[in-house]
Design an enzyme around this catalytic site. Structure first.
Site, PDB file in Angstrom:
ATOM      1  N   GLY A  91      -5.675  23.189  19.522  1.00 40.37           N
ATOM      2  CA  GLY A  91      -6.087  23.450  18.137  1.00 40.37           C
ATOM      3  C   GLY A  91      -7.237  24.447  18.059  1.00 40.37           C
ATOM      4  O   GLY A  91      -7.392  25.139  17.048  1.00 40.37           O
ATOM      5  N   ALA A  97      -7.773  19.749  19.228  1.00 37.58           N
ATOM      6  CA  ALA A  97      -7.872  18.590  18.340  1.00 37.58           C
ATOM      7  C   ALA A  97      -8.422  17.447  19.189  1.00 37.58           C
ATOM      8  O   ALA A  97      -8.227  17.415  20.410  1.00 37.58           O
ATOM      9  CB  ALA A  97      -6.498  18.244  17.805  1.00 37.58           C
ATOM     10  N   GLU A 123      -5.576  27.711  18.231  1.00 39.07           N
ATOM     11  CA  GLU A 123      -4.891  27.920  16.940  1.00 39.07           C
ATOM     12  C   GLU A 123      -5.878  28.293  15.826  1.00 39.07           C
ATOM     13  O   GLU A 123      -5.546  29.087  14.953  1.00 39.07           O
ATOM     14  CB  GLU A 123      -4.125  26.658  16.537  1.00 39.07           C
ATOM     15  CG  GLU A 123      -2.866  26.430  17.360  1.00 39.07           C
ATOM     16  CD  GLU A 123      -2.181  25.141  16.952  1.00 39.07           C
ATOM     17  OE1 GLU A 123      -2.776  24.062  17.174  1.00 39.07           O
ATOM     18  OE2 GLU A 123      -1.077  25.196  16.406  1.00 39.07           O
ATOM     19  N   GLU A 181      -0.663  22.008  24.811  1.00 37.78           N
ATOM     20  CA  GLU A 181      -0.224  20.786  24.123  1.00 37.78           C
ATOM     21  C   GLU A 181       0.906  20.049  24.831  1.00 37.78           C
ATOM     22  O   GLU A 181       0.965  18.822  24.812  1.00 37.78           O
ATOM     23  CB  GLU A 181       0.222  21.109  22.686  1.00 37.78           C
ATOM     24  CG  GLU A 181      -0.902  21.350  21.693  1.00 37.78           C
ATOM     25  CD  GLU A 181      -1.359  22.791  21.631  1.00 37.78           C
ATOM     26  OE1 GLU A 181      -1.030  23.585  22.549  1.00 37.78           O
ATOM     27  OE2 GLU A 181      -2.051  23.133  20.658  1.00 37.78           O
TER      28      GLU A 181
HETATM   29  N1  COA Z   1     -10.543  15.798  22.565  1.00 38.56           N
HETATM   30  C1  COA Z   1     -11.442  14.837  22.800  1.00 38.56           C
HETATM   31  N2  COA Z   1     -12.403  14.936  23.755  1.00 38.56           N
HETATM   32  C2  COA Z   1     -12.423  16.052  24.477  1.00 38.56           C
HETATM   33  C3  COA Z   1     -11.484  17.096  24.307  1.00 38.56           C
HETATM   34  C4  COA Z   1     -10.511  16.936  23.278  1.00 38.56           C
HETATM   35  N3  COA Z   1      -9.616  17.874  23.014  1.00 38.56           N
HETATM   36  N4  COA Z   1     -11.761  18.084  25.198  1.00 38.56           N
HETATM   37  C5  COA Z   1     -12.812  17.652  25.919  1.00 38.56           C
HETATM   38  N5  COA Z   1     -13.221  16.455  25.489  1.00 38.56           N
HETATM   39  C6  COA Z   1     -14.353  15.662  25.983  1.00 38.56           C
HETATM   40  C7  COA Z   1     -14.059  15.059  27.355  1.00 38.56           C
HETATM   41  O1  COA Z   1     -13.344  13.862  27.240  1.00 38.56           O
HETATM   42  C8  COA Z   1     -15.469  14.852  27.877  1.00 38.56           C
HETATM   43  O2  COA Z   1     -16.019  13.689  27.262  1.00 38.56           O
HETATM   44  P1  COA Z   1     -16.947  12.680  28.138  1.00 38.56           P
HETATM   45  O3  COA Z   1     -18.127  13.499  28.553  1.00 38.56           O
HETATM   46  O4  COA Z   1     -17.264  11.576  27.182  1.00 38.56           O
HETATM   47  O5  COA Z   1     -16.113  12.257  29.296  1.00 38.56           O
HETATM   48  C9  COA Z   1     -16.250  16.039  27.308  1.00 38.56           C
HETATM   49  O6  COA Z   1     -15.467  16.519  26.209  1.00 38.56           O
HETATM   50  C10 COA Z   1     -16.403  17.161  28.317  1.00 38.56           C
HETATM   51  O7  COA Z   1     -15.112  17.506  28.818  1.00 38.56           O
HETATM   52  P2  COA Z   1     -14.722  17.409  30.371  1.00 38.56           P
HETATM   53  O8  COA Z   1     -13.240  17.183  30.442  1.00 38.56           O
HETATM   54  O9  COA Z   1     -15.600  16.450  31.085  1.00 38.56           O
HETATM   55  O10 COA Z   1     -15.092  18.879  30.829  1.00 38.56           O
HETATM   56  P3  COA Z   1     -14.445  19.706  32.015  1.00 38.56           P
HETATM   57  O11 COA Z   1     -15.295  20.905  32.166  1.00 38.56           O
HETATM   58  O12 COA Z   1     -14.183  18.832  33.194  1.00 38.56           O
HETATM   59  O13 COA Z   1     -13.004  20.152  31.428  1.00 38.56           O
HETATM   60  C11 COA Z   1     -11.463  20.977  29.757  1.00 38.56           C
HETATM   61  C12 COA Z   1     -12.927  20.965  30.294  1.00 38.56           C
HETATM   62  C13 COA Z   1     -11.482  21.758  28.442  1.00 38.56           C
HETATM   63  C14 COA Z   1     -10.547  21.669  30.759  1.00 38.56           C
HETATM   64  C15 COA Z   1     -11.011  19.519  29.524  1.00 38.56           C
HETATM   65  O14 COA Z   1     -11.980  18.855  28.730  1.00 38.56           O
HETATM   66  C16 COA Z   1      -9.686  19.412  28.806  1.00 38.56           C
HETATM   67  O15 COA Z   1      -8.638  19.582  29.402  1.00 38.56           O
HETATM   68  N6  COA Z   1      -9.729  19.100  27.487  1.00 38.56           N
HETATM   69  C17 COA Z   1      -8.544  18.923  26.693  1.00 38.56           C
HETATM   70  C18 COA Z   1      -7.963  20.263  26.327  1.00 38.56           C
HETATM   71  C19 COA Z   1      -6.671  20.096  25.554  1.00 38.56           C
HETATM   72  O16 COA Z   1      -5.674  19.631  26.072  1.00 38.56           O
HETATM   73  N7  COA Z   1      -6.717  20.491  24.301  1.00 38.56           N
HETATM   74  C20 COA Z   1      -5.563  20.437  23.455  1.00 38.56           C
HETATM   75  C21 COA Z   1      -5.583  19.220  22.607  1.00 38.56           C
HETATM   76  S1  COA Z   1      -4.246  19.316  21.462  1.00 38.56           S
END
Ligand code: COA
Length: 254
Positions: A110, A67, A113, A133
């Protein structure tokens, strides 16, 4: 031009394909994605020309990284009680025809999910799945708490929820979370190959077979309501606000 802000929708011979199209944020699910997916699913479920649906994410890096954390941070108790993503994923599960998730890269929170609500999960070598989460101070309240144990067993599901561990494609395949793993550039092809097989079956046998499988798997009481009520508590917590703010601050510092 696509009539959807956040989706690409294509019709193939006997099935449809939805691509979630927000690659800049790893296809994170915000309100627009929710609205577009509801509209697309409503339209496609009445389409007499299809017998299945493939869902994938745009770009090479992610199916869906969860999400949208920016949107989640703004949501409070009342939003949690609405079960926004939970209702959407229920609609995916209830889609009258088989739904295949074609997963490259991250399927987290999400995003994971959403794949659980699909009938079949095809992964690529780069697939990484998890329910992190709790790191953000919340739970998997879009059906994760009842669908993940159903698929991988309660012990492994609990480990995934409590440690937030993110697993690779081979492990996901080993625990039954992925049906198969192929090279990334073959993921969509593998899903289509399955759709071709499905489309050769008797349509009513597929439709009623899916209905029976869904009924057999549906919980005897309203687990969705329980998830939403617990999420409502967490959505008001200090921990949630701090942890999500920290994630977004990292993004703004880049
Ligand atoms: N919501 C909003 N933005 C998100 C996102 C999310 N769930 N997941 C990634 N993004 C965005 C990042 O903020 C980043 O934006 P930016 O370029 O403007 O800074 C872009 O997507 C790329 O992600 P980034 O974190 O730079 O890539 P990475 O390769 O370093 O890491 C992940 C990848 C997936 C490990 C990391 O993005 C992450 O931990 N995301 C959240 C995952 C999460 O907790 N999901 C559950 C939510 S309930």
């Amino acid at each position: 031009m696509s009539k959807y802000k956040t989706l690409l929708v294509e019709k193939k011979e006997k099935w449809a394909e939805i691509i979630i199209n927000r690659p800049n944020v790893l296809n994170a699910i915000n309100d627009d994605v929710v609205a577009d997916l509801h509209a697309a699913l409503d339209e496609l479920k009445g389409d007499s020309g299809i017998m299945g649906l493939i869902i994938s994410g745009a770009g090479d890096k992610a199916f869906v990284a969860g999400a949208d954390i920016e949107a989640l941070l703004k949501r409070g108790r009342d939003d949690a009680l609405k079960g926004i993503n939970q209702k959407l994923f229920q609609k995916v599960e209830d889609f009258p025809w088989p739904v295949i998730a074609a997963i490259k890269g991250y399927a987290l929170g999400g995003g994971c999910e959403l794949t659980l609500a699909c009938d079949i999960r095809v992964g690529g070598k780069t697939t990484q799945m998890g329910q992190p989460e709790a790191r953000l101070g919340i739970i998997a309240a879009a059906g994760g708490t009842y669908r993940l144990p159903r698929i991988v067993g309660t012990g492994i599901a609990r480990e995934m929820f409590f440690t937030g561990k993110i697993i690779d494609a081979e492990e996901a395949y080993r625990i039954g979370l992925l049906n198969c793993v192929v090279e990334d550039d073959k993921v969509i092809g593998k899903a289509r190959e399955m759709m071709v097989k499905i489309s050769k079956m008797a349509p009513e046998a597929i439709r009623l077979g899916k209905k029976a499988l869904n009924k057999a798997a549906s919980p005897s009481h309203d687990h969705g309501k329980i998830e939403s009520e617990y999420q409502a508590i967490l959505f008001e917590s200090k921990d949630k606000k701090q942890r999500m703010t920290k994630f977004l601050e990292k993004k703004n510092k880049k």
